[in-house]
Motif scaffolding. Structure first.
Motif, PDB file in Angstrom:
ATOM      1  N   PRO A  89       0.874  -1.381  -0.144  1.00 14.26           N
ATOM      2  CA  PRO A  89       0.044  -0.125  -0.141  1.00 14.26           C
ATOM      3  C   PRO A  89       0.994   1.404  -0.018  1.00 14.26           C
ATOM      4  N   THR A  90       0.577   2.313  -0.711  1.00 11.83           N
ATOM      5  CA  THR A  90       1.148   3.522  -0.711  1.00 11.83           C
ATOM      6  C   THR A  90       1.092   4.313   0.428  1.00 11.83           C
ATOM      7  N   VAL A  91       2.151   4.879   0.928  1.00  9.41           N
ATOM      8  CA  VAL A  91       2.398   5.402   2.301  1.00  9.41           C
ATOM      9  C   VAL A  91       1.625   6.937   1.798  1.00  9.41           C
ATOM     10  N   LYS A  92       0.789   7.220   2.747  1.00  9.18           N
ATOM     11  CA  LYS A  92      -0.014   8.588   2.420  1.00  9.18           C
ATOM     12  C   LYS A  92       0.249   9.620   3.582  1.00  9.18           C
ATOM     13  N   TYR A  93       0.840   9.260   4.480  1.00 11.24           N
ATOM     14  CA  TYR A  93       1.135  10.181   5.700  1.00 11.24           C
ATOM     15  C   TYR A  93       2.514  10.926   5.275  1.00 11.24           C
ATOM     16  N   LYS A  94       2.470  12.322   5.424  1.00 10.35           N
ATOM     17  CA  LYS A  94       3.636  13.132   5.041  1.00 10.35           C
ATOM     18  C   LYS A  94       4.699  12.839   5.985  1.00 10.35           C
ATOM     19  N   HIS A  95       4.599  12.339   7.137  1.00 12.05           N
ATOM     20  CA  HIS A  95       5.578  12.217   8.166  1.00 12.05           C
ATOM     21  C   HIS A  95       6.283  10.941   7.957  1.00 12.05           C
ATOM     22  N   CYS A 122      14.877   5.689  14.038  1.00  9.97           N
ATOM     23  CA  CYS A 122      15.957   6.631  13.992  1.00  9.97           C
ATOM     24  C   CYS A 122      15.652   7.935  14.919  1.00  9.97           C
ATOM     25  N   ASP A 123      14.526   7.910  15.512  1.00 10.64           N
ATOM     26  CA  ASP A 123      14.147   8.738  16.484  1.00 10.64           C
ATOM     27  C   ASP A 123      14.069   8.435  17.834  1.00 10.64           C
ATOM     28  N   PRO A 226       8.049  -1.581  29.069  1.00  8.37           N
ATOM     29  CA  PRO A 226       7.964  -0.300  28.183  1.00  8.37           C
ATOM     30  C   PRO A 226       8.883   0.869  28.491  1.00  8.37           C
ATOM     31  N   MET A 227       9.794   0.357  29.490  1.00  3.49           N
ATOM     32  CA  MET A 227      11.112   1.195  29.550  1.00  3.49           C
ATOM     33  C   MET A 227      12.158   1.067  28.366  1.00  3.49           C
ATOM     34  N   TRP A 228      11.966  -0.229  27.636  1.00  2.99           N
ATOM     35  CA  TRP A 228      12.688  -0.221  26.596  1.00  2.99           C
ATOM     36  C   TRP A 228      12.084   0.287  25.322  1.00  2.99           C
ATOM     37  N   ASN A 229      10.853   1.199  25.531  1.00  2.00           N
ATOM     38  CA  ASN A 229      10.209   1.795  24.163  1.00  2.00           C
ATOM     39  C   ASN A 229       9.250   2.977  24.841  1.00  2.00           C
ATOM     40  N   LEU A 230       9.918   3.705  25.529  1.00  2.00           N
ATOM     41  CA  LEU A 230       9.023   4.766  26.249  1.00  2.00           C
ATOM     42  C   LEU A 230       8.506   5.951  25.149  1.00  2.00           C
ATOM     43  N   GLN A 231       7.452   5.862  24.754  1.00  2.00           N
ATOM     44  CA  GLN A 231       6.900   6.663  23.466  1.00  2.00           C
ATOM     45  C   GLN A 231       6.491   8.135  23.979  1.00  2.00           C
ATOM     46  N   ASN A 232       6.677   8.823  23.112  1.00  5.39           N
ATOM     47  CA  ASN A 232       5.893  10.239  23.287  1.00  5.39           C
ATOM     48  C   ASN A 232       6.324  11.028  24.454  1.00  5.39           C
ATOM     49  N   PRO A 233       7.723  10.882  24.683  1.00  2.89           N
ATOM     50  CA  PRO A 233       8.108  11.475  26.065  1.00  2.89           C
ATOM     51  C   PRO A 233       8.038  12.978  26.287  1.00  2.89           C
ATOM     52  N   SER A 234       7.896  13.152  27.578  1.00  2.00           N
ATOM     53  CA  SER A 234       7.668  14.736  28.062  1.00  2.00           C
ATOM     54  C   SER A 234       8.843  14.650  29.296  1.00  2.00           C
ATOM     55  N   GLY A 249       5.511  10.930  17.541  1.00  2.00           N
ATOM     56  CA  GLY A 249       4.751  12.021  17.213  1.00  2.00           C
ATOM     57  C   GLY A 249       5.425  13.066  16.752  1.00  2.00           C
ATOM     58  N   THR A 250       5.043  14.592  16.972  1.00  2.00           N
ATOM     59  CA  THR A 250       5.816  15.589  16.135  1.00  2.00           C
ATOM     60  C   THR A 250       6.526  16.324  16.979  1.00  2.00           C
ATOM     61  N   ASN A 251       6.975  16.014  18.367  1.00  2.00           N
ATOM     62  CA  ASN A 251       7.655  16.822  19.448  1.00  2.00           C
ATOM     63  C   ASN A 251       9.083  16.268  19.318  1.00  2.00           C
ATOM     64  N   LYS A 252       9.865  16.611  18.176  1.00  3.49           N
ATOM     65  CA  LYS A 252      11.260  15.795  18.239  1.00  3.49           C
ATOM     66  C   LYS A 252      12.220  16.775  18.667  1.00  3.49           C
ATOM     67  N   PRO A 253      13.403  15.871  19.401  1.00  4.20           N
ATOM     68  CA  PRO A 253      14.288  16.586  20.023  1.00  4.20           C
ATOM     69  C   PRO A 253      15.365  17.424  19.222  1.00  4.20           C
ATOM     70  N   TRP A 254      15.239  17.393  17.925  1.00  4.80           N
ATOM     71  CA  TRP A 254      16.187  18.243  17.114  1.00  4.80           C
ATOM     72  C   TRP A 254      15.362  19.529  16.707  1.00  4.80           C
ATOM     73  N   TYR A 255      14.109  19.612  17.032  1.00  3.33           N
ATOM     74  CA  TYR A 255      13.432  20.917  16.830  1.00  3.33           C
ATOM     75  C   TYR A 255      13.923  21.856  18.040  1.00  3.33           C
ATOM     76  N   LEU A 256      14.494  22.991  17.375  1.00 11.77           N
ATOM     77  CA  LEU A 256      15.165  23.968  18.416  1.00 11.77           C
ATOM     78  C   LEU A 256      14.170  24.404  19.577  1.00 11.77           C
ATOM     79  N   PHE A 257      12.853  24.555  19.417  1.00 10.84           N
ATOM     80  CA  PHE A 257      11.876  25.093  20.511  1.00 10.84           C
ATOM     81  C   PHE A 257      11.045  23.809  20.859  1.00 10.84           C
ATOM     82  N   SER A 258      11.333  22.660  20.754  1.00 14.42           N
ATOM     83  CA  SER A 258      10.427  21.505  21.326  1.00 14.42           C
ATOM     84  C   SER A 258      10.706  21.401  22.945  1.00 14.42           C
ATOM     85  N   ARG A 259       9.774  20.839  23.312  1.00 12.56           N
ATOM     86  CA  ARG A 259       9.679  20.525  24.910  1.00 12.56           C
ATOM     87  C   ARG A 259       9.504  19.081  24.839  1.00 12.56           C
TER      88      ARG A 259
END
Length: 308
Positions: A89-95, A122-123, A226-234, A249-259
């Motif tokens: 199937p064609t990947v339709k999501y932009k991310h 890789c994230d 789950p400690m081996w794959n803690l997702q969407n961390p804050s 998700g979209t809150n990546k650590p390489w974004y300059l102003f991400s939290r």
């Protein structure tokens, strides 16, 4: 960290990415090597869709710094794999990118000597020795993975209506981290197995490789903490001292102003020069008019000092 010299077998780690994701791939690799007691035994299998010469040199600093081996696989030159992906199937999501499907064919790409394979997105940032996964007992299962916290959403449709090929009483894993028994994985042959269990219409509506893997290995995978794959961390998640952070998700650590959790640590693991060059590359790619004013040229620098 003191190095374990009692073993000399290789630890095989696989990552998939394209040229736009070179710096996060480097950060994931470096995070693995920094906390490992067997750095020089790690073999990084880098499966990529085209990689510039400069970015390849950037990634090779891992060998200079830690003694880890790198094997590059240019998937654009692998027609068999490209043909296999074209039938999915064609990947339709932009991310997302069609490269997500490579997880389904790792056994057909990576050298057969890799009997135990650890796949990572890789994230991710690894905070515990990867050899804990390399030597764990899979208890007869083809793979080990952690439960996806959003599992019931993947297992159902809109308004949580059921899907015939999933059951919400089953667990559903996140495929961003998998510990793989290569022979058992190959014997499953994921795509044909899935096609036997769903209709063509259902196949086209799957959430790409992750749904396929969960269908193929339904109730036949070892559950990791789950400690081996803690997702969407804050930030509060830092107190859990997780083994592996997965920046879903979209809150990546390489974004300059991400939290997000461990953001400062992540920047220094990526290294400041890579972090800010990667930022400049993204700016130029998004805003072409900035190209004359922003340099993305790779500086000629000495490799990092070698870790003992």
């Amino acid at each position: 960290m003191p190095q374990d010299t009692t073993r000399n077998d290789a630890i095989h780690v696989a990552l998939t990415f394209d040229d736009k994701y070179w710096a996060p791939a480097y950060a994931t690799m470096r995070s693995i090597a920094i906390v490992s007691q067997r750095r020089a035994s790690i073999v990084f299998h880098l499966l990529h869709f085209g990689l510039s010469d400069d970015h390849r040199k950037d990634l090779e600093y891992i060998t200079d710094e830690f003694g880890s081996k790198i094997v590059f696989y240019d998937l654009l030159k692998n027609q068999d794999i490209l043909d296999r992906i074209a039938q999915l199937p064609t990947v339709k999501y932009k991310h997302l990118h069609a490269i997500v499907y490579i997880r389904l064919f790792l056994d057909k790409i990576i050298d057969q000597e890799a009997k135990r394979l650890i796949y990572l997105d890789c994230d991710m940032m690894v905070r515990e020795p990867i050899e804990q996964l390399a030597y764990m007992d899979l208890e007869g299962h083809p793979i080990a993975a952690a439960v996806d916290p959003y599992r019931t959403g993947f297992q159902t449709g809109r308004d949580f209506l059921p899907k015939s090929y999933f059951d919400t009483t089953d667990y559903y894993f996140n495929a961003g981290l998998m510990v793989i028994d290569r022979d058992a994985f190959a014997a499953t042959d994921v795509v044909p197995t899935v096609l036997r269990k769903v209709t063509e219409a259902e196949f086209q509506g799957l959430y790409y490789d992750q749904d396929m893997l969960n269908i193929a290995f339904r109730n036949n995978w070892k559950q990791l903490s789950p400690m081996w794959n803690l997702q969407n961390p804050s930030w509060p998640h830092e107190a859990l001292d997780p083994h592996l952070i997965h920046y879903t998700g979209t809150n990546k650590p390489w974004y300059l102003f991400s939290r997000t959790a461990f953001k400062r640590n992540y920047r220094h693991i990526m290294r400041n020069e890579y972090f800010y060059r990667f930022l400049r590359e993204r700016l130029v790619r998004r805003y072409a008019f900035l190209k004359p004013f922003i340099s993305t040229r790779r500086p000629e620098t000495e490799p990092p000092a070698r870790w003992s």
